[in-house]
Design a protein around this motif. Structure first.
Motif, PDB file in Angstrom:
ATOM      1  N   VAL A   1      70.328  25.776  28.429  1.00 23.25           N
ATOM      2  CA  VAL A   1      69.650  24.752  29.232  1.00 23.25           C
ATOM      3  C   VAL A   1      69.607  23.434  28.462  1.00 23.25           C
ATOM      4  O   VAL A   1      69.706  23.388  27.235  1.00 23.25           O
ATOM      5  CB  VAL A   1      68.189  25.162  29.568  1.00 23.25           C
ATOM      6  CG1 VAL A   1      68.158  26.394  30.446  1.00 23.25           C
ATOM      7  CG2 VAL A   1      67.366  25.361  28.296  1.00 23.25           C
ATOM      8  N   TRP A   2      69.494  22.358  29.231  1.00 23.50           N
ATOM      9  CA  TRP A   2      69.197  21.043  28.682  1.00 23.50           C
ATOM     10  C   TRP A   2      67.692  20.816  28.816  1.00 23.50           C
ATOM     11  O   TRP A   2      67.097  21.182  29.828  1.00 23.50           O
ATOM     12  CB  TRP A   2      69.909  19.951  29.470  1.00 23.50           C
ATOM     13  CG  TRP A   2      71.373  19.803  29.211  1.00 23.50           C
ATOM     14  CD1 TRP A   2      72.403  20.288  29.977  1.00 23.50           C
ATOM     15  CD2 TRP A   2      71.989  19.115  28.120  1.00 23.50           C
ATOM     16  NE1 TRP A   2      73.611  19.941  29.433  1.00 23.50           N
ATOM     17  CE2 TRP A   2      73.392  19.210  28.294  1.00 23.50           C
ATOM     18  CE3 TRP A   2      71.489  18.418  27.016  1.00 23.50           C
ATOM     19  CZ2 TRP A   2      74.301  18.638  27.402  1.00 23.50           C
ATOM     20  CZ3 TRP A   2      72.390  17.853  26.125  1.00 23.50           C
ATOM     21  CH2 TRP A   2      73.776  17.967  26.329  1.00 23.50           C
TER      22      TRP A   2
ATOM     23  N   VAL B   1      66.034  14.536  23.847  1.00 29.46           N
ATOM     24  CA  VAL B   1      66.955  15.297  24.688  1.00 29.46           C
ATOM     25  C   VAL B   1      67.578  16.336  23.769  1.00 29.46           C
ATOM     26  O   VAL B   1      68.074  15.999  22.692  1.00 29.46           O
ATOM     27  CB  VAL B   1      68.073  14.413  25.278  1.00 29.46           C
ATOM     28  CG1 VAL B   1      69.037  15.275  26.096  1.00 29.46           C
ATOM     29  CG2 VAL B   1      67.497  13.297  26.131  1.00 29.46           C
ATOM     30  N   PHE B   2      67.527  17.602  24.162  1.00 24.67           N
ATOM     31  CA  PHE B   2      68.129  18.617  23.303  1.00 24.67           C
ATOM     32  C   PHE B   2      68.585  19.819  24.128  1.00 24.67           C
ATOM     33  O   PHE B   2      68.292  19.931  25.321  1.00 24.67           O
ATOM     34  CB  PHE B   2      67.155  19.056  22.199  1.00 24.67           C
ATOM     35  CG  PHE B   2      65.853  19.638  22.683  1.00 24.67           C
ATOM     36  CD1 PHE B   2      65.686  21.002  22.822  1.00 24.67           C
ATOM     37  CD2 PHE B   2      64.768  18.805  22.974  1.00 24.67           C
ATOM     38  CE1 PHE B   2      64.479  21.538  23.250  1.00 24.67           C
ATOM     39  CE2 PHE B   2      63.559  19.325  23.394  1.00 24.67           C
ATOM     40  CZ  PHE B   2      63.405  20.695  23.533  1.00 24.67           C
ATOM     41  N   ARG B   3      69.324  20.673  23.465  1.00 22.99           N
ATOM     42  CA  ARG B   3      69.813  21.892  24.088  1.00 22.99           C
ATOM     43  C   ARG B   3      69.012  23.079  23.575  1.00 22.99           C
ATOM     44  O   ARG B   3      68.517  23.059  22.448  1.00 22.99           O
ATOM     45  CB  ARG B   3      71.288  22.107  23.732  1.00 22.99           C
ATOM     46  CG  ARG B   3      72.246  21.113  24.365  1.00 22.99           C
ATOM     47  CD  ARG B   3      73.637  21.322  23.790  1.00 22.99           C
ATOM     48  NE  ARG B   3      74.658  20.625  24.558  1.00 22.99           N
ATOM     49  CZ  ARG B   3      75.947  20.646  24.270  1.00 22.99           C
ATOM     50  NH1 ARG B   3      76.370  21.334  23.224  1.00 22.99           N
ATOM     51  NH2 ARG B   3      76.816  19.995  25.009  1.00 22.99           N
ATOM     52  N   ASN B   4      68.938  24.105  24.405  1.00 24.66           N
ATOM     53  CA  ASN B   4      68.284  25.346  23.985  1.00 24.66           C
ATOM     54  C   ASN B   4      69.112  26.511  24.499  1.00 24.66           C
ATOM     55  O   ASN B   4      69.200  26.730  25.702  1.00 24.66           O
ATOM     56  CB  ASN B   4      66.860  25.416  24.534  1.00 24.66           C
ATOM     57  CG  ASN B   4      66.100  26.618  23.993  1.00 24.66           C
ATOM     58  OD1 ASN B   4      66.657  27.446  23.281  1.00 24.66           O
ATOM     59  ND2 ASN B   4      64.822  26.718  24.325  1.00 24.66           N
ATOM     60  N   ASP B   5      69.755  27.220  23.584  1.00 25.99           N
ATOM     61  CA  ASP B   5      70.545  28.388  23.989  1.00 25.99           C
ATOM     62  C   ASP B   5      70.203  29.606  23.126  1.00 25.99           C
ATOM     63  O   ASP B   5      71.010  30.492  22.925  1.00 25.99           O
ATOM     64  CB  ASP B   5      72.047  28.094  23.904  1.00 25.99           C
ATOM     65  CG  ASP B   5      72.447  27.436  22.589  1.00 25.99           C
ATOM     66  OD1 ASP B   5      71.707  27.616  21.609  1.00 25.99           O
ATOM     67  OD2 ASP B   5      73.480  26.751  22.559  1.00 25.99           O
ATOM     68  N   LYS B   6      68.978  29.617  22.627  1.00 23.90           N
ATOM     69  CA  LYS B   6      68.558  30.712  21.749  1.00 23.90           C
ATOM     70  C   LYS B   6      68.167  31.964  22.520  1.00 23.90           C
ATOM     71  O   LYS B   6      68.147  33.052  21.973  1.00 23.90           O
ATOM     72  CB  LYS B   6      67.388  30.253  20.871  1.00 23.90           C
ATOM     73  CG  LYS B   6      67.767  29.138  19.904  1.00 23.90           C
ATOM     74  CD  LYS B   6      66.574  28.709  19.061  1.00 23.90           C
ATOM     75  CE  LYS B   6      66.952  27.598  18.097  1.00 23.90           C
ATOM     76  NZ  LYS B   6      65.790  27.143  17.285  1.00 23.90           N
TER      77      LYS B   6
ATOM     78  N   PHE C   1      71.170  18.685  17.598  1.00 24.45           N
ATOM     79  CA  PHE C   1      71.907  19.753  18.254  1.00 24.45           C
ATOM     80  C   PHE C   1      73.398  19.414  18.174  1.00 24.45           C
ATOM     81  O   PHE C   1      73.812  18.268  18.310  1.00 24.45           O
ATOM     82  CB  PHE C   1      71.446  19.977  19.706  1.00 24.45           C
ATOM     83  CG  PHE C   1      71.825  18.909  20.689  1.00 24.45           C
ATOM     84  CD1 PHE C   1      73.119  18.805  21.193  1.00 24.45           C
ATOM     85  CD2 PHE C   1      70.872  18.007  21.154  1.00 24.45           C
ATOM     86  CE1 PHE C   1      73.458  17.830  22.120  1.00 24.45           C
ATOM     87  CE2 PHE C   1      71.201  17.026  22.083  1.00 24.45           C
ATOM     88  CZ  PHE C   1      72.500  16.940  22.568  1.00 24.45           C
ATOM     89  N   SER C   2      74.203  20.436  17.884  1.00 18.37           N
ATOM     90  CA  SER C   2      75.644  20.235  17.740  1.00 18.37           C
ATOM     91  C   SER C   2      76.288  20.093  19.106  1.00 18.37           C
ATOM     92  O   SER C   2      75.833  20.672  20.104  1.00 18.37           O
ATOM     93  CB  SER C   2      76.264  21.407  16.982  1.00 18.37           C
ATOM     94  OG  SER C   2      75.790  21.439  15.653  1.00 18.37           O
ATOM     95  N   ILE C   3      77.370  19.325  19.147  1.00 19.73           N
ATOM     96  CA  ILE C   3      78.081  19.100  20.399  1.00 19.73           C
ATOM     97  C   ILE C   3      79.577  19.134  20.121  1.00 19.73           C
ATOM     98  O   ILE C   3      80.023  18.780  19.025  1.00 19.73           O
ATOM     99  CB  ILE C   3      77.666  17.746  21.034  1.00 19.73           C
ATOM    100  CG1 ILE C   3      78.170  17.645  22.479  1.00 19.73           C
ATOM    101  CG2 ILE C   3      78.135  16.567  20.194  1.00 19.73           C
ATOM    102  CD1 ILE C   3      77.535  16.505  23.260  1.00 19.73           C
ATOM    103  N   GLY C   4      80.341  19.612  21.088  1.00 20.28           N
ATOM    104  CA  GLY C   4      81.790  19.687  20.894  1.00 20.28           C
ATOM    105  C   GLY C   4      82.177  20.871  20.018  1.00 20.28           C
ATOM    106  O   GLY C   4      81.462  21.865  19.928  1.00 20.28           O
ATOM    107  N   ILE C   5      83.302  20.732  19.343  1.00 18.05           N
ATOM    108  CA  ILE C   5      83.826  21.822  18.523  1.00 18.05           C
ATOM    109  C   ILE C   5      83.657  21.508  17.042  1.00 18.05           C
ATOM    110  O   ILE C   5      83.999  20.420  16.592  1.00 18.05           O
ATOM    111  CB  ILE C   5      85.318  22.060  18.836  1.00 18.05           C
ATOM    112  CG1 ILE C   5      85.480  22.488  20.302  1.00 18.05           C
ATOM    113  CG2 ILE C   5      85.908  23.121  17.904  1.00 18.05           C
ATOM    114  CD1 ILE C   5      86.908  22.599  20.766  1.00 18.05           C
TER     115      ILE C   5
END
Length: 240
Positions: free
Chosen positions: A200-201, A190-195, A142-146
C-alpha cells in the motif's frame, strides 16, 4: 470542527467510490522487463557512475587527499577497530549535491541528491572501492525501482525490484495529489508499506484547515490501482 472533519472524510470516501473500471485499466501493469533487459539497465547505471571513479573503482586516494577526516570505531568480524573516516561533498550549479564518505573498514558510500528531486541515489562500495550496490530511495527512505548488487569484477550478482507490487507508481501518486489538490507544503510524509504482505501507499498530509492543530489526514491507497482503502484523521502528536 466536527463538520470540517466529516466533510473531509466524506470527500475522500466519495472519491474512492468514484474510481471507475476505466481508471483501473489505465493503471494496469505494463509488460515486465526481462532479466536480460533489467541487467542491461543495471550496467548502464554502473557505466554512468563516473564521479570520483578511477580505473573502475572509487578513487580512495583522492578522497583521503582532499576529504575531511574524523576518527571512528567501526565494527567488523566481531571486533570494534579504531579507524579514520573521510568525507567530501560537492554542490553543482544545477542543484545536484554529491557526498562521499566512509573508511577502509566499513567501506564507502556515495549519496547523490538534488534540489529538484525528492529522490536520492546511493552507491555502496567495499573497502577496496569496488561498487557493491546502487539504488534509489525517497526522502523518507523507502526504496524505489531496482537495486543492483555487483561482484568485484563488475558483473551483476543479483537485483531486487522494489516496484514489483506497485503498479500504481510514484508518477500516479503525484497525479493523485494534484487531482485531490493536496499541496506540496501540506504533505507530512509519503511512504510505502509492504511488511504485512499487502502493498500500500500511505499519504499523510495537513490541510490548511488543520493549521495550528495536532491533526492530519492519513490516507492508504491500494498499490495496484490507487484505490483509497481508508481515510482517517490522526493525532500528529501521537503518530508523527
Amino acid at each position: 470542527m466536527k463538520t470540517l472533519i466529516t466533510s473531509l472524510l466524506m470527500f475522500f470516501a466519495v472519491s474512492c467510490g468514484e474510481q471507475t473500471k476505466k481508471d483501473i485499466i489505465i493503471k494496469k501493469k505494463s509488460t515486465p522487463l526481462s532479466d536480460q533487459e533489467i541487467k542491461k539497465q543495471g550496467y548502464q547505471i554502473k557505466k554512468k557512475d563516473t564521479f570520483f571513479i578511477e580505473n573502475g573503482k572509487l578513487d580512495i586516494v583522492r578522497l583521503e587527499k582532499i576529504g575531511s577526516q574524523s576518527k571512528s570505531s567501526d565494527y567488523k568480524e566481531g571486533l570494534y577497530t579504531r579507524t579514520i573516516n573521510y568525507y567530501y561533498g560537492q554542490k553543482f550549479k544545477d542543484g545536484t549535491f554529491i557526498e562521499i564518505s566512509g573508511g577502509n573498514i566499513s567501506g564507502y558510500r556515495k549519496l547523490i541528491t538534488s534540489e529538484r528531486s525528492l529522490f536520492k541515489t546511493r552507491y555502496i562500495y567495499n573497502s577496496s572501492g569496488y561498487l557493491k550496490s546502487v539504488g534509489r530511495s525517497y526522502k523518507s527512505n523507502f526504496s524505489i525501482g531496482i537495486r543492483y548488487y555487483f561482484n568485484e569484477d563488475g558483473t551483476i550478482a543479483n537485483y531486487e525490484d522494489y516496484d514489483k507490487c506497485y503498479t500504481f507508481s510514484w508518477e500516479d501518486v503525484t497525479s493523485f495529489l494534484k487531482e485531490k489538490e493536496i499541496e506540496k507544503e501540506e504533505i507530512i510524509d509519503v511512504f510505502r508499506n509492504d511488511k504485512d504482505e499487502e502493498c500500500v501507499w500511505v499519504i499523510v498530509f495537513k490541510p490548511e484547515e488543520f493549521n495550528n492543530k495536532d491533526k492530519a489526514i492519513h490516507l492508504i491507497l491500494e498499490a495496484e490501482t490507487g484505490t483509497i482503502i481508508s481515510s482517517k484523521i490522526i493525532d500528529t502528536g501521537r503518530h508523527i
